[in-house]
Design a protein around this motif. Structure first.
Motif, PDB file in Angstrom:
ATOM      1  N   UNK A   1     -51.333  21.775   9.513  1.00  0.00           N
ATOM      2  CA  UNK A   1     -52.498  21.084   9.681  1.00  0.00           C
ATOM      3  C   UNK A   1     -52.769  20.344   8.062  1.00  0.00           C
ATOM      4  N   UNK A   2     -52.906  19.176   7.365  1.00  0.00           N
ATOM      5  CA  UNK A   2     -53.097  18.265   6.265  1.00  0.00           C
ATOM      6  C   UNK A   2     -55.077  18.254   6.203  1.00  0.00           C
ATOM      7  N   UNK A   3     -54.830  18.434   4.943  1.00  0.00           N
ATOM      8  CA  UNK A   3     -56.125  17.965   4.028  1.00  0.00           C
ATOM      9  C   UNK A   3     -56.230  16.437   3.532  1.00  0.00           C
ATOM     10  N   UNK A   4     -57.984  16.266   3.795  1.00  0.00           N
ATOM     11  CA  UNK A   4     -58.192  15.054   3.511  1.00  0.00           C
ATOM     12  C   UNK A   4     -59.026  15.131   2.235  1.00  0.00           C
ATOM     13  N   UNK A   5     -58.148  13.920   1.452  1.00  0.00           N
ATOM     14  CA  UNK A   5     -58.276  14.809  -0.050  1.00  0.00           C
ATOM     15  C   UNK A   5     -59.013  13.118  -0.484  1.00  0.00           C
ATOM     16  N   UNK A   6     -58.830  12.237  -0.562  1.00  0.00           N
ATOM     17  CA  UNK A   6     -59.756  11.127  -0.869  1.00  0.00           C
ATOM     18  C   UNK A   6     -60.233  10.109   0.303  1.00  0.00           C
ATOM     19  N   UNK A   7     -60.832   9.068   0.869  1.00  0.00           N
ATOM     20  CA  UNK A   7     -60.789   8.169   1.344  1.00  0.00           C
ATOM     21  C   UNK A   7     -61.674   7.278   0.827  1.00  0.00           C
ATOM     22  N   UNK A   8     -61.148   5.861   0.581  1.00  0.00           N
ATOM     23  CA  UNK A   8     -61.591   4.186  -0.239  1.00  0.00           C
ATOM     24  C   UNK A   8     -61.867   3.212   0.971  1.00  0.00           C
ATOM     25  N   UNK A   9     -62.890   3.261   0.650  1.00  0.00           N
ATOM     26  CA  UNK A   9     -63.041   2.223   2.075  1.00  0.00           C
ATOM     27  C   UNK A   9     -62.740   0.834   0.569  1.00  0.00           C
ATOM     28  N   UNK A  10     -62.134   0.007   1.398  1.00  0.00           N
ATOM     29  CA  UNK A  10     -61.206  -1.168   0.950  1.00  0.00           C
ATOM     30  C   UNK A  10     -62.583  -2.534   1.322  1.00  0.00           C
ATOM     31  N   UNK A  11     -62.965  -2.549   2.318  1.00  0.00           N
ATOM     32  CA  UNK A  11     -63.715  -3.750   2.760  1.00  0.00           C
ATOM     33  C   UNK A  11     -63.207  -3.504   4.033  1.00  0.00           C
ATOM     34  N   UNK A  12     -65.292  -4.610   4.662  1.00  0.00           N
ATOM     35  CA  UNK A  12     -65.015  -4.043   5.757  1.00  0.00           C
ATOM     36  C   UNK A  12     -64.757  -3.646   7.160  1.00  0.00           C
ATOM     37  N   UNK A  13     -63.231  -4.042   6.677  1.00  0.00           N
ATOM     38  CA  UNK A  13     -62.362  -4.628   7.825  1.00  0.00           C
ATOM     39  C   UNK A  13     -61.279  -3.309   7.336  1.00  0.00           C
ATOM     40  N   UNK A  14     -60.698  -2.518   6.216  1.00  0.00           N
ATOM     41  CA  UNK A  14     -59.626  -2.244   5.550  1.00  0.00           C
ATOM     42  C   UNK A  14     -59.850  -0.899   5.486  1.00  0.00           C
ATOM     43  N   UNK A  15     -60.074   1.026   5.834  1.00  0.00           N
ATOM     44  CA  UNK A  15     -60.007   1.803   4.953  1.00  0.00           C
ATOM     45  C   UNK A  15     -58.820   2.548   5.680  1.00  0.00           C
ATOM     46  N   UNK A  16     -58.399   3.377   2.975  1.00  0.00           N
ATOM     47  CA  UNK A  16     -57.748   4.686   3.991  1.00  0.00           C
ATOM     48  C   UNK A  16     -58.082   6.230   3.920  1.00  0.00           C
ATOM     49  N   UNK A  17     -57.273   6.671   4.137  1.00  0.00           N
ATOM     50  CA  UNK A  17     -57.021   7.856   4.259  1.00  0.00           C
ATOM     51  C   UNK A  17     -56.131   8.366   3.674  1.00  0.00           C
ATOM     52  N   UNK A  18     -56.604   9.066   2.522  1.00  0.00           N
ATOM     53  CA  UNK A  18     -55.428   9.612   1.402  1.00  0.00           C
ATOM     54  C   UNK A  18     -55.152  11.817   1.454  1.00  0.00           C
ATOM     55  N   UNK A  19     -54.236  12.259   2.258  1.00  0.00           N
ATOM     56  CA  UNK A  19     -53.965  13.604   2.709  1.00  0.00           C
ATOM     57  C   UNK A  19     -52.944  13.941   2.098  1.00  0.00           C
ATOM     58  N   UNK A  20     -53.079  15.034   1.677  1.00  0.00           N
ATOM     59  CA  UNK A  20     -52.006  16.024   1.589  1.00  0.00           C
ATOM     60  C   UNK A  20     -51.728  16.909   2.535  1.00  0.00           C
ATOM     61  N   UNK A  21     -50.324  17.383   2.875  1.00  0.00           N
ATOM     62  CA  UNK A  21     -49.705  17.783   3.757  1.00  0.00           C
ATOM     63  C   UNK A  21     -49.494  19.814   3.989  1.00  0.00           C
ATOM     64  N   UNK A  22     -49.857  19.757   4.396  1.00  0.00           N
ATOM     65  CA  UNK A  22     -49.124  21.454   3.798  1.00  0.00           C
ATOM     66  C   UNK A  22     -48.097  22.192   2.938  1.00  0.00           C
ATOM     67  N   UNK A  23     -47.203  21.435   2.951  1.00  0.00           N
ATOM     68  CA  UNK A  23     -46.054  21.889   2.474  1.00  0.00           C
ATOM     69  C   UNK A  23     -45.743  20.704   0.566  1.00  0.00           C
ATOM     70  N   UNK A  24     -47.300  20.535   0.733  1.00  0.00           N
ATOM     71  CA  UNK A  24     -47.587  19.961  -0.609  1.00  0.00           C
ATOM     72  C   UNK A  24     -47.698  18.235  -0.585  1.00  0.00           C
ATOM     73  N   UNK A  25     -46.975  17.952  -0.298  1.00  0.00           N
ATOM     74  CA  UNK A  25     -46.693  16.178   0.347  1.00  0.00           C
ATOM     75  C   UNK A  25     -47.946  15.418   0.523  1.00  0.00           C
TER      76      UNK A  25
END
Length: 65
Positions: A1-25
């Protein structure tokens, strides 16, 4: 299972979710309104040695072209 690190709301149409995998990548999921989502492998990014990972809006936009 991945762990959510950060959420970036770029604008009203774009959102990025940054994750860390169990293997550290890392990866980010860029959700776009009315378009397919983009998953970007973050192995090629220079990550900070200490502290939280921060992606700029410009980095996210460039990777999602």
């Amino acid at each position: 299972m991945s762990m959510l690190i950060n959420v970036a709301c770029i604008d009203s149409h774009n959102t990025s979710y940054f994750y860390k995998r169990e293997d550290g990548t890392y990866y980010w999921l860029h959700a776009r309104k009315n378009k397919d989502d983009v998953i970007v492998d973050a192995d090629g990014l220079q990550l900070e040695m200490l502290g939280d990972v921060e992606l700029t809006n410009d980095q996210i936009r460039e990777a999602c072209k």
